[in-house]
Design a protein around this motif. Structure first.
Motif, PDB file in Angstrom:
ATOM      1  N   ILE A 259       0.819  -1.266  -0.116  1.00 12.33           N
ATOM      2  CA  ILE A 259       0.023  -0.258   0.155  1.00 12.33           C
ATOM      3  C   ILE A 259       1.101   1.171  -0.057  1.00 12.33           C
ATOM      4  O   ILE A 259       1.567   1.486   0.846  1.00 12.33           O
ATOM      5  CB  ILE A 259      -0.965  -0.057   1.156  1.00 12.33           C
ATOM      6  CG1 ILE A 259      -1.670  -1.370   1.369  1.00 12.33           C
ATOM      7  CG2 ILE A 259      -1.870   1.201   1.173  1.00 12.33           C
ATOM      8  CD1 ILE A 259      -2.588  -1.686   0.317  1.00 12.33           C
ATOM      9  N   TYR A 260       0.709   1.930  -1.023  1.00 10.46           N
ATOM     10  CA  TYR A 260       1.652   3.152  -1.085  1.00 10.46           C
ATOM     11  C   TYR A 260       3.115   3.051  -0.837  1.00 10.46           C
ATOM     12  O   TYR A 260       3.753   3.829  -0.183  1.00 10.46           O
ATOM     13  CB  TYR A 260       1.181   4.594  -0.637  1.00 10.46           C
ATOM     14  CG  TYR A 260       0.803   4.428   0.912  1.00 10.46           C
ATOM     15  CD1 TYR A 260       1.452   4.514   1.895  1.00 10.46           C
ATOM     16  CD2 TYR A 260      -0.551   4.484   1.004  1.00 10.46           C
ATOM     17  CE1 TYR A 260       1.164   4.614   3.183  1.00 10.46           C
ATOM     18  CE2 TYR A 260      -1.181   4.621   2.450  1.00 10.46           C
ATOM     19  CZ  TYR A 260      -0.408   4.459   3.383  1.00 10.46           C
ATOM     20  OH  TYR A 260      -0.680   4.340   4.725  1.00 10.46           O
ATOM     21  N   GLY A 261       3.574   1.590  -1.415  1.00 10.15           N
ATOM     22  CA  GLY A 261       4.978   1.367  -0.940  1.00 10.15           C
ATOM     23  C   GLY A 261       5.981   1.631  -2.064  1.00 10.15           C
ATOM     24  O   GLY A 261       5.473   2.190  -3.062  1.00 10.15           O
ATOM     25  N   TYR A 262       7.176   1.456  -2.078  1.00  8.13           N
ATOM     26  CA  TYR A 262       8.365   1.647  -2.875  1.00  8.13           C
ATOM     27  C   TYR A 262       8.889   0.347  -3.079  1.00  8.13           C
ATOM     28  O   TYR A 262       9.367  -0.250  -2.068  1.00  8.13           O
ATOM     29  CB  TYR A 262       9.037   2.861  -2.567  1.00  8.13           C
ATOM     30  CG  TYR A 262      10.187   3.035  -3.581  1.00  8.13           C
ATOM     31  CD1 TYR A 262      10.107   3.568  -5.013  1.00  8.13           C
ATOM     32  CD2 TYR A 262      11.520   2.343  -3.428  1.00  8.13           C
ATOM     33  CE1 TYR A 262      11.019   3.651  -5.837  1.00  8.13           C
ATOM     34  CE2 TYR A 262      12.540   2.599  -4.259  1.00  8.13           C
ATOM     35  CZ  TYR A 262      12.307   3.283  -5.550  1.00  8.13           C
ATOM     36  OH  TYR A 262      13.212   3.338  -6.283  1.00  8.13           O
ATOM     37  N   VAL A 263       9.122   0.034  -4.348  1.00 10.81           N
ATOM     38  CA  VAL A 263       9.886  -1.381  -4.580  1.00 10.81           C
ATOM     39  C   VAL A 263      11.228  -0.899  -5.240  1.00 10.81           C
ATOM     40  O   VAL A 263      11.233  -0.707  -6.274  1.00 10.81           O
ATOM     41  CB  VAL A 263       8.910  -2.148  -5.593  1.00 10.81           C
ATOM     42  CG1 VAL A 263       9.587  -3.491  -5.750  1.00 10.81           C
ATOM     43  CG2 VAL A 263       7.505  -2.269  -4.990  1.00 10.81           C
ATOM     44  N   PRO A 264      12.219  -1.039  -4.366  1.00 14.23           N
ATOM     45  CA  PRO A 264      13.548  -1.017  -4.952  1.00 14.23           C
ATOM     46  C   PRO A 264      13.980  -1.653  -6.410  1.00 14.23           C
ATOM     47  O   PRO A 264      13.911  -2.791  -6.238  1.00 14.23           O
ATOM     48  CB  PRO A 264      14.544  -1.145  -3.798  1.00 14.23           C
ATOM     49  CG  PRO A 264      13.652  -1.260  -2.654  1.00 14.23           C
ATOM     50  CD  PRO A 264      12.053  -1.625  -2.889  1.00 14.23           C
ATOM     51  N   PRO A 265      14.139  -1.121  -7.201  1.00 15.01           N
ATOM     52  CA  PRO A 265      14.772  -1.813  -8.563  1.00 15.01           C
ATOM     53  C   PRO A 265      15.604  -3.080  -8.366  1.00 15.01           C
ATOM     54  O   PRO A 265      15.499  -4.166  -9.059  1.00 15.01           O
ATOM     55  CB  PRO A 265      14.929  -0.696  -9.506  1.00 15.01           C
ATOM     56  CG  PRO A 265      14.342   0.520  -8.920  1.00 15.01           C
ATOM     57  CD  PRO A 265      14.204   0.351  -7.609  1.00 15.01           C
ATOM     58  N   ALA A 266      16.751  -2.646  -7.538  1.00 10.73           N
ATOM     59  CA  ALA A 266      17.686  -3.841  -7.325  1.00 10.73           C
ATOM     60  C   ALA A 266      16.927  -5.149  -6.740  1.00 10.73           C
ATOM     61  O   ALA A 266      17.734  -6.069  -6.814  1.00 10.73           O
ATOM     62  CB  ALA A 266      18.732  -3.166  -6.588  1.00 10.73           C
ATOM     63  N   LEU A 267      15.886  -4.735  -6.167  1.00  8.72           N
ATOM     64  CA  LEU A 267      15.385  -6.168  -5.343  1.00  8.72           C
ATOM     65  C   LEU A 267      14.282  -6.520  -5.903  1.00  8.72           C
ATOM     66  O   LEU A 267      13.650  -7.733  -5.432  1.00  8.72           O
ATOM     67  CB  LEU A 267      15.124  -5.545  -3.845  1.00  8.72           C
ATOM     68  CG  LEU A 267      16.227  -4.994  -3.049  1.00  8.72           C
ATOM     69  CD1 LEU A 267      15.549  -4.558  -1.685  1.00  8.72           C
ATOM     70  CD2 LEU A 267      17.209  -6.253  -2.832  1.00  8.72           C
ATOM     71  N   SER A 268      13.975  -6.208  -7.035  1.00  8.76           N
ATOM     72  CA  SER A 268      12.619  -6.548  -7.764  1.00  8.76           C
ATOM     73  C   SER A 268      12.647  -6.765  -9.202  1.00  8.76           C
ATOM     74  O   SER A 268      12.004  -6.340 -10.078  1.00  8.76           O
ATOM     75  CB  SER A 268      11.626  -5.481  -7.669  1.00  8.76           C
ATOM     76  OG  SER A 268      12.015  -4.321  -8.033  1.00  8.76           O
ATOM     77  N   LYS A 269      13.682  -7.515  -9.662  1.00  8.06           N
ATOM     78  CA  LYS A 269      14.024  -7.705 -11.104  1.00  8.06           C
ATOM     79  C   LYS A 269      13.318  -8.967 -11.819  1.00  8.06           C
ATOM     80  O   LYS A 269      13.042  -9.034 -12.793  1.00  8.06           O
ATOM     81  CB  LYS A 269      15.604  -7.816 -11.187  1.00  8.06           C
ATOM     82  CG  LYS A 269      16.339  -6.577 -10.904  1.00  8.06           C
ATOM     83  CD  LYS A 269      17.863  -6.763 -11.193  1.00  8.06           C
ATOM     84  CE  LYS A 269      18.597  -5.285 -11.192  1.00  8.06           C
ATOM     85  NZ  LYS A 269      20.101  -5.676 -11.176  1.00  8.06           N
TER      86      LYS A 269
END
Length: 294
Positions: free
Chosen positions: A203-213
């Protein structure tokens, strides 16, 4: 680095009953923070006029069993409050969410995950002064992986102890807000059979690109919420996460409200974003998670 903008939560709330069971997530000192010597504290005298928890060293789960007036569903939800990896907005994004879900027959576990160390007794003021600075980046960099590890450990704990709490091992989900949204989202990546969430809701989160490839082939269904007027500009990140989930042929639902700001949680602002929790309930119902398992 955009992660520095993602996690501040500002809300009025109510207190938890002293009757709830609190579980230590790890048998011994949490791995990675063995040298932490400070103690967990609370603060409700601050500029945002809400109780916050800070200096979490020993992660815990606070258990909310299903309301006795409704049929238990066998579904469990782990709730991860947010607060910039420095504080936890423990009521609006934790205990209040739990109190709503237990009325639907859900067993809830509110997670206190590890946080950056506060140097004063006013962690909100301290956090505000650091936001957007290199100091802030440096402080949260080693803590984010620990918080994510705590989220994964929480899923594994609930699955291991499912029978004790009347929970089905294939009905264990996670929801998180802002920084807690990062914990919830990343739980849906790189899991093991023991710590895989069966459903996830950032919920209104941020997903770090380095951790979500790399989205797993058996990725769980995902429910995503944000507001277009999020002061931290996170709505596009939520949309991107939704698009990636759908493109990878996995189930997802998204709600983007025109107004709501960042960190609305369970606050009542008398606008449509107030009803996000009802839409979450609808989604759980569509998945069959609000009906007792046969």
């Amino acid at each position: 680095m955009k992660i520095i903008y993602a996690f501040l939560l500002l809300f009025p709330c109510v207190s938890i009953s002293a009757q709830q069971k609190v579980i230590q997530l790890y048998d011994n000192t949490a791995p990675g923070s063995e040298k932490w010597t400070w103690e967990e504290k609370e603060n409700d005298s601050n500029s945002i006029n809400t109780k916050v928890v800070y200096d979490v060293v020993h992660p815990t789960l606070t258990v909310f069993p299903p309301d006795a007036a409704v049929a238990a569903t066998g579904t469990a939800v782990i709730v991860c409050p947010g607060g910039g990896f420095h504080i936890l907005s423990i009521n609006s994004e934790g205990f209040d969410v739990a109190k709503w879900l237990v009325k639907k027959g859900v067993t809830v576990f509110v997670l206190k995950y590890r946080l950056a160390h506060s140097l004063t007794n006013n962690p909100v003021k301290e956090l505000m002064a650091k936001l957007g600075t290199k100091e802030f980046e440096n402080e949260i960099a080693p803590v984010v992986p620990l918080a994510i590890a705590d989220g994964r450990e929480a899923v594994a704990y609930v699955r291991k102890h499912a029978a004790e709490y009347g929970v089905a091992t294939d009905r264990i989900g996670i929801i998180g807000f802002s920084a807690g949204g990062t914990v919830a989202a990343i739980a849906a990546y790189g899991y093991t059979p023991q710590n895989r969430p069966d459903f996830a809701a950032p919920i209104y989160g941020y997903v770090p690109p380095a951790l979500s490839k790399n989205i797993p082939q058996d990725a769980p269904p995902m429910f995503i919420v944000a507001a277009s007027d999020d002061q931290l500009g996170l709505a596009p990140q939520s949309i991107d996460l939704y698009n990636k989930w759908i493109a990878s042929k996995h189930s997802a639902e998204i709600h983007i409200y025109s107004k709501g700001g960042h960190g609305f949680g369970m606050r009542k602002q008398n606008i449509p974003s107030d009803s996000w929790i009802d839409r979450y309930g609808d989604w759980l119902d569509v998945l069959g998670l609000l009906k007792p398992k046969k």
